[in-house]
Each structure stands twice: as C-alpha cells, then as structure tokens.
Design an enzyme around this catalytic site. Structure first.
Site, mmCIF file in Angstrom:
data_model
loop_
_atom_site.group_PDB
_atom_site.id
_atom_site.type_symbol
_atom_site.label_atom_id
_atom_site.label_comp_id
_atom_site.label_asym_id
_atom_site.label_seq_id
_atom_site.Cartn_x
_atom_site.Cartn_y
_atom_site.Cartn_z
ATOM 1 N N SER A 9 -16.023 -1.210 -10.476
ATOM 2 C CA SER A 9 -14.627 -1.510 -10.435
ATOM 3 C C SER A 9 -14.633 -3.180 -10.725
ATOM 4 O O SER A 9 -15.138 -3.927 -9.834
ATOM 5 C CB SER A 9 -13.999 -1.129 -9.308
ATOM 6 O OG SER A 9 -12.837 -1.945 -9.081
ATOM 7 N N ASP A 36 -8.726 -1.580 -12.404
ATOM 8 C CA ASP A 36 -7.684 -1.351 -11.313
ATOM 9 C C ASP A 36 -6.567 -2.181 -11.808
ATOM 10 O O ASP A 36 -6.362 -3.452 -11.742
ATOM 11 C CB ASP A 36 -8.192 -1.672 -10.071
ATOM 12 C CG ASP A 36 -9.361 -0.909 -9.484
ATOM 13 O OD1 ASP A 36 -8.906 0.330 -9.494
ATOM 14 O OD2 ASP A 36 -10.451 -1.132 -9.011
ATOM 15 N N MET A 138 -9.132 9.485 -3.868
ATOM 16 C CA MET A 138 -9.174 7.946 -3.326
ATOM 17 C C MET A 138 -9.827 7.982 -1.944
ATOM 18 O O MET A 138 -9.499 8.851 -1.109
ATOM 19 C CB MET A 138 -7.842 7.182 -2.875
ATOM 20 C CG MET A 138 -7.154 6.825 -4.273
ATOM 21 S SD MET A 138 -7.982 5.671 -5.310
ATOM 22 C CE MET A 138 -8.251 4.284 -4.449
ATOM 23 N N GLY A 178 -14.947 2.197 -1.202
ATOM 24 C CA GLY A 178 -16.076 2.314 -0.135
ATOM 25 C C GLY A 178 -17.347 2.770 -0.549
ATOM 26 O O GLY A 178 -18.158 3.220 0.281
ATOM 27 N N SER A 199 -17.028 -3.755 -4.700
ATOM 28 C CA SER A 199 -17.919 -4.494 -3.890
ATOM 29 C C SER A 199 -19.283 -4.424 -3.968
ATOM 30 O O SER A 199 -20.059 -5.404 -3.941
ATOM 31 C CB SER A 199 -17.061 -4.970 -2.549
ATOM 32 O OG SER A 199 -17.049 -3.559 -1.932
HETATM 33 C C1 DX5 Z 1 -8.854 0.154 -4.631
HETATM 34 C C2 DX5 Z 1 -9.246 0.466 -6.156
HETATM 35 C C3 DX5 Z 1 -10.900 0.461 -5.855
HETATM 36 C C4 DX5 Z 1 -11.483 -0.643 -5.411
HETATM 37 C C5 DX5 Z 1 -12.946 -0.168 -5.135
HETATM 38 O O1 DX5 Z 1 -7.337 0.273 -4.434
HETATM 39 O O2 DX5 Z 1 -8.767 1.356 -6.562
HETATM 40 O O3 DX5 Z 1 -11.177 0.690 -7.303
HETATM 41 O O4 DX5 Z 1 -11.686 -1.726 -6.239
HETATM 42 O O5 DX5 Z 1 -13.710 -1.240 -4.465
HETATM 43 P P1 DX5 Z 1 -14.832 -0.901 -3.546
HETATM 44 O O6 DX5 Z 1 -15.759 -0.011 -4.197
HETATM 45 O O7 DX5 Z 1 -14.981 -2.298 -2.959
HETATM 46 O O8 DX5 Z 1 -14.088 -0.082 -2.162
HETATM 47 ZN ZN ZN Z 2 -9.545 2.117 -8.615
#
Ligand code: DX5
Ligand code: ZN
Length: 222
Positions: A9, A36, A138, A178, A199
């Site tokens: 992402s 995103d 999600m 996550g 992340s």
């Molecule tokens: C959250 C986004 C995700 C996010 C994932 O609303 O849709 O795509 O960037 O990031 P991590 O892997 O850090 O949870």
């Molecule tokens: Zn996303």
C-alpha cells in the site's frame, strides 16, 4: 496450489518521492500496487486522487489496485478508470446502489472489488457474487496505516473463502490492515490469497528482504 499476491500500500510510502518508491517496491517483488484513496468524509483522512494515479501509471508494470474509501463512489470510478486503474474496490456502505457501481466498474474496463469493514456484514456478497472479481476484507477500520490487525477478521476471511469456493468463480480474497511478516501465514491459512501491506514494507529498511520474508512465511501454509 494457491498463488499468493503481495500488494504494498503506497499509503506508507514517502510521498516526496512517490515515483521512486513505487518503482523500488515493484523491483522488490510487489505483485500489485495498492492505491488507497481517502476523502475525509467516508473516512477521517485525506490522501490522493486520480491525478496521482495517472502520474505513477507509466512506471507501474503491475496492476494498480485502487481502494476507494470515498462517498459518493461513482464519479471516482470513471476518474480512476481513466487514470489507469486495473482493479477498483469500494465499500458496501459508500454506494447507494452496489450492483450499479459494480457494473459501472466493469463498463469502464476494470475488475471490480467490494470492501467490508470489520463490522460490515457479508450478506451483500450472495446477491452480487457474479459481478465480483475481488472481495476486500478490512482487518482494521479504514482511514490510517500502521494500525493493529483485528483478529476477528480471520473468521470473516474463512467464511468468505467458503463462499468463493462454493461459487466456483475466480475471485481474489484480499485482506487489508495490519499485515506483517509475523501474521501473514495466519491470514493465508484462513483463506486469503492477496495481502495488502503498507507500514510493514515501506517502514522496513529493505523492501526486498521484507517481501521475501513474507513469501517465505506463505510457503509454510498448507
Ligand atoms: C487503511 C488502508 C490500508 C493501509 C494498510 O485504511 O486501506 O491499505 O494503508 O496499511 P498497514 O499495512 O500499515 O496496516
Ligand atoms: Zn487499502
């Protein structure tokens, strides 16, 4: 054997050098780029729009997976299709007419995904499964990167895996939020095949090593 797809992402990329970051993560082994889109209305954060998607499109040789966290949805479908999206997903609650939005995505030549927040029921799926190319579960509440994986998502993933298998259709089961090297195997074991990770990849010192470590974990899944 399941083909697993890693979808970094860009939310956690260094936006001051987005083009380089995207090229770098593709060289490091990304299968898909997860893009995103947040509107400070459907979710409490604001990110990037179709102009940024167009700007990175020439350097992205893999599919661009646009995750719309916006309301209303439909005008952004056409804009992102023009900007070069390959897959467009939206949230069930954000569209007044889910079936129509899915059709609109297909009419614009893209694959269509439907996204479910941690508390969104899965019931919509049975009514539109023939129009789905991807189901996005999600595993955090949408809006921010760097949140912790919500374990309850695992049951939901397992339920969706059964629904997809029963349909006999070729539908990706993507999980977002996550995901890290130490839980990716658990998520795959539950039935996911496509893993969004922001992340854990972009905050790591070596994108290649992190993606390889994720793939090594996926090899342990029976
Ligand atoms: C959250 C986004 C995700 C996010 C994932 O609303 O849709 O795509 O960037 O990031 P991590 O892997 O850090 O949870
Ligand atoms: Zn996303």
């Amino acid at each position: 054997m399941t083909r697993y797809l890693i979808a970094p992402s860009i939310l956690s990329a260094d936006f001051a050098q987005l083009g380089n970051e995207v090229s770098h993560v593709i060289t490091a082994g990304a299968d898909i780029i997860h893009f995103d889109v947040m509107d400070n209305h459907y979710v409490p954060n604001l990110t990037v729009g179709p102009m940024v998607c167009s700007a990175i499109r020439p350097m992205v040789k893999v599919p661009i997976d646009v995750h719309l966290m916006v309301k209303p949805v439909d005008s952004m479908v056409t804009a992102f299709a023009k900007a070069g999206a390959d897959i467009i997903s939206f949230h069930a609650e954000a569209s007044e007419h889910i079936d129509r939005t899915l059709q609109l995505i297909h009419d614009n030549g893209c694959k269509a995904g439907l996204a479910f927040n941690p508390a969104t029921p899965l019931g919509y799926i049975e009514h539109v499964i023939d129009k789905l190319d991807l189901i996005l579960i999600m595993s955090v509440n949408p809006g921010f990167g760097g949140q912790s994986f919500i374990p309850h998502a695992l049951e939901k993933i397992a339920t969706v895996r059964k629904m997809i298998d029963a349909s006999g259709r070729d539908i990706l089961l993507e999980v977002d939020g996550g995901i890290k090297t130490d839980n990716i195997a658990l998520v795959a074991q539950a039935g996911a095949d496509t893993f969004v990770s922001g992340s854990a990849i972009f905050n790591s010192p070596d994108y290649t090593a992190t993606i390889q470590a994720m793939r090594a974990q996926l090899k342990t899944v029976s």
